[in-house]
Enzyme design. Sequence first.
Site, PDB file in Angstrom:
ATOM      1  N   ASN A  77      13.578  31.517   6.529  1.00  0.00           N
ATOM      2  CA  ASN A  77      14.494  30.517   7.077  1.00  0.00           C
ATOM      3  C   ASN A  77      14.663  29.348   6.111  1.00  0.00           C
ATOM      4  O   ASN A  77      15.783  28.969   5.741  1.00  0.00           O
ATOM      5  CB  ASN A  77      13.978  29.999   8.424  1.00  0.00           C
ATOM      6  CG  ASN A  77      13.814  31.107   9.443  1.00  0.00           C
ATOM      7  OD1 ASN A  77      14.127  32.263   9.175  1.00  0.00           O
ATOM      8  ND2 ASN A  77      13.323  30.762  10.607  1.00  0.00           N
ATOM      9  N   ASP A  78      13.552  28.762   5.696  1.00  0.00           N
ATOM     10  CA  ASP A  78      13.619  27.624   4.780  1.00  0.00           C
ATOM     11  C   ASP A  78      13.958  28.056   3.360  1.00  0.00           C
ATOM     12  O   ASP A  78      14.645  27.342   2.641  1.00  0.00           O
ATOM     13  CB  ASP A  78      12.299  26.847   4.789  1.00  0.00           C
ATOM     14  CG  ASP A  78      12.265  25.780   5.876  1.00  0.00           C
ATOM     15  OD1 ASP A  78      13.343  25.349   6.307  1.00  0.00           O
ATOM     16  OD2 ASP A  78      11.167  25.402   6.301  1.00  0.00           O
ATOM     17  N   ARG A  95      -0.786  28.572  10.957  1.00  0.00           N
ATOM     18  CA  ARG A  95      -0.150  27.693   9.979  1.00  0.00           C
ATOM     19  C   ARG A  95      -0.531  26.252  10.284  1.00  0.00           C
ATOM     20  O   ARG A  95      -0.434  25.800  11.427  1.00  0.00           O
ATOM     21  CB  ARG A  95       1.376  27.837  10.032  1.00  0.00           C
ATOM     22  CG  ARG A  95       2.088  26.970   8.995  1.00  0.00           C
ATOM     23  CD  ARG A  95       3.591  27.213   9.000  1.00  0.00           C
ATOM     24  NE  ARG A  95       4.228  26.719  10.207  1.00  0.00           N
ATOM     25  CZ  ARG A  95       5.516  26.897  10.498  1.00  0.00           C
ATOM     26  NH1 ARG A  95       6.292  27.589   9.677  1.00  0.00           N
ATOM     27  NH2 ARG A  95       6.025  26.416  11.623  1.00  0.00           N
ATOM     28  N   HIS A 108      14.715  25.441  22.450  1.00  0.00           N
ATOM     29  CA  HIS A 108      13.833  26.013  23.464  1.00  0.00           C
ATOM     30  C   HIS A 108      14.559  27.064  24.287  1.00  0.00           C
ATOM     31  O   HIS A 108      13.983  28.090  24.664  1.00  0.00           O
ATOM     32  CB  HIS A 108      13.328  24.899  24.394  1.00  0.00           C
ATOM     33  CG  HIS A 108      12.172  24.155  23.832  1.00  0.00           C
ATOM     34  ND1 HIS A 108      11.727  22.977  24.361  1.00  0.00           N
ATOM     35  CD2 HIS A 108      11.361  24.412  22.777  1.00  0.00           C
ATOM     36  CE1 HIS A 108      10.683  22.547  23.660  1.00  0.00           C
ATOM     37  NE2 HIS A 108      10.450  23.397  22.700  1.00  0.00           N
ATOM     38  N   CYS A 126       7.731  36.181   7.360  1.00  0.00           N
ATOM     39  CA  CYS A 126       7.572  35.703   8.735  1.00  0.00           C
ATOM     40  C   CYS A 126       8.802  34.961   9.246  1.00  0.00           C
ATOM     41  O   CYS A 126       8.789  34.412  10.339  1.00  0.00           O
ATOM     42  CB  CYS A 126       6.336  34.813   8.862  1.00  0.00           C
ATOM     43  SG  CYS A 126       6.427  33.288   7.896  1.00  0.00           S
ATOM     44  N   ARG A 154      21.156  25.313   8.254  1.00  0.00           N
ATOM     45  CA  ARG A 154      21.635  26.471   8.996  1.00  0.00           C
ATOM     46  C   ARG A 154      22.058  26.155  10.421  1.00  0.00           C
ATOM     47  O   ARG A 154      22.678  26.997  11.079  1.00  0.00           O
ATOM     48  CB  ARG A 154      20.566  27.572   8.990  1.00  0.00           C
ATOM     49  CG  ARG A 154      19.249  27.175   9.590  1.00  0.00           C
ATOM     50  CD  ARG A 154      18.155  28.141   9.131  1.00  0.00           C
ATOM     51  NE  ARG A 154      16.846  27.609   9.377  1.00  0.00           N
ATOM     52  CZ  ARG A 154      16.126  27.903  10.464  1.00  0.00           C
ATOM     53  NH1 ARG A 154      16.608  28.711  11.349  1.00  0.00           N
ATOM     54  NH2 ARG A 154      14.933  27.384  10.626  1.00  0.00           N
ATOM     55  N   ARG A 202       2.422  28.802  15.063  1.00  0.00           N
ATOM     56  CA  ARG A 202       3.011  27.509  14.687  1.00  0.00           C
ATOM     57  C   ARG A 202       2.248  26.386  15.388  1.00  0.00           C
ATOM     58  O   ARG A 202       2.559  26.005  16.513  1.00  0.00           O
ATOM     59  CB  ARG A 202       4.492  27.465  15.078  1.00  0.00           C
ATOM     60  CG  ARG A 202       5.349  28.503  14.360  1.00  0.00           C
ATOM     61  CD  ARG A 202       6.806  28.338  14.766  1.00  0.00           C
ATOM     62  NE  ARG A 202       7.676  29.259  14.080  1.00  0.00           N
ATOM     63  CZ  ARG A 202       8.095  30.432  14.567  1.00  0.00           C
ATOM     64  NH1 ARG A 202       7.673  30.820  15.772  1.00  0.00           N
ATOM     65  NH2 ARG A 202       8.906  31.200  13.884  1.00  0.00           N
TER      66      ARG A 202
END
Length: 579
Positions: free
Chosen positions: A462-463, A341, A196, A510, A473, A303
Amino acid sequence: MTSFTLHGIPVSRGIAIGRAHLLAPAALDVEHYLIAEDKVEAEVARLQSALAAVRTELQTLWSELPKEAPAELGAFIDVHALILSDPMIADVPLDIIRTRHYNAEWALVTQIEELSSQFEEIEDAYLRERKADVEQVGERILKQLMGSASLLPKNVDGDGPHMIVVSHDISPADMLQFRDRAFSGFITDVGGQNSHTAIVARSLDIPATVGVSFASALIRQGDWIIIDGDAGVVVVDPAPIVLDQYRDRQARQLRERKKLGKLKKMPSVTLDGTPVTLLANIEFPDDCVHALEGSAHGIGLFRSEFLFMNRAANELPTEEEQFHSYKQAVIAMKGRPVTIRTLDIGSDKPIDEDEQTSLNPALGLRAIRYCLAEPQMFMTQLRAILRASAFGPIKLLIPMLSHAFEIDQTLALIEQAKAQLRTEKIKFDAEIRIGAMIEVPGAALALPMFIKRLDFLSIGTNDLIQYTLAIDRVDHEVAHLYNPLHPSVLFLLSTTIAMAAKAEVPISVCGEMAGDIKMTRLLLGMGLREFSMHPAQLLSVKNEILNSDLSVLEPATRKILRSYEPQVIAEAVERLQTL
């Protein structure tokens, strides 16, 4: 003192220069002693009073939020308020005082440490970092108990040198206490790209580096500090020549940022006249304000799991609550498309604390797998999204698909939700477009299966990188192996983009790569024409696009894709910035 350099995870770009202001974790100063039987209730009352004071403090922070504050800050204050009212924080420490006769601070720290250890077992990067929210709430209560609630130094004001806050961790709400002071950056021992604190740092555009192990132990109060937010580097007690170099870079960046503001109304088009779509990633409906300020063409990733965080299993967001959040985002975007999503949660992010997590949650029942295993919950979300589609263009994005039967089952449930709404005479967009996140290597390698069934695709880099390289990561032990320019990653990205383009199926990126200006020209050269990123990154990426010539980039990129030597690839990508 000798100058030295520390390395961490860059989460917010820019350069900050100032004096170190160390925030010592209150937990480190906690005394441990037993309470006499006749003093137990008085100790309970002392903790209850601290809880009430923190509750009031959070309410005050919320009511005094400046108008220009990012929407994320208000949402995170709400999250901390929810944690504060949770029985695990509000009641269990009181029980520990009564049963074990611990003093209030000891009882609180004991419970916080127990909750933290439970979070440590979660393998998912995002949810594991939610441990920080629990610890930050605990810090607030401890500061009240110990009479040190203010984080602000008494001898620093806006006329003095800028502060660089150094802490083991710092909550987004606490950042507000520094907002109007000479606060120009922060460094934390822990954290990652999805914490955050990192999200708020990017929203406020404050240079920050997290995951700088032992920073708060190695840096002394008042040390001169340089944060290079672009590289994740911290220079402590820099030599005069180094300080001058960074001041020059800082001044240059400030001038460049002012220039970026002039790009807002310019179309996003390359030098050779090719239009490029720029979209924003958001977590909350209020983020749409920042997306529009950055001249986003729409929302490329909403998200939705943020609506589900910090909820008990029997308190999941209702259809009405979800509907209003999605509708709010759609209306805020004024006719621009909003891509929502579906819930990306699972055994690595258990809604029910009693659920057993799998041995390797990242490979277990998560995202669409979880939703298909919980059809009632999934149906509630699908209905809410469909209902919101009556108020503006919505695209439905499904995460972590890898099998044809998962796609088919998902499409069947969407049709079932549509049928229910038709029966109930509730309006929705019957032609709503449905797409898939390409974030599993198996999905990228079997793309025709997706192209045949779906309307659009979005690559979650990212994934995709994490799964391709078998690397967590945010694990500091292996973070150096996380490499977006690995030949296998470039192969999957380029072939996925090319196949989608050939089939005339819209495709976007994205993940973090989309907002990284060092990657913009490479992705353009691969054929990408749709980028989705954090709103704060939109204008920087637009600037790269406006100065890119595809007739030059495309052949240079093809040459890069033929290479398998890391150094050669890195140097070639660097040269793209000069083309």
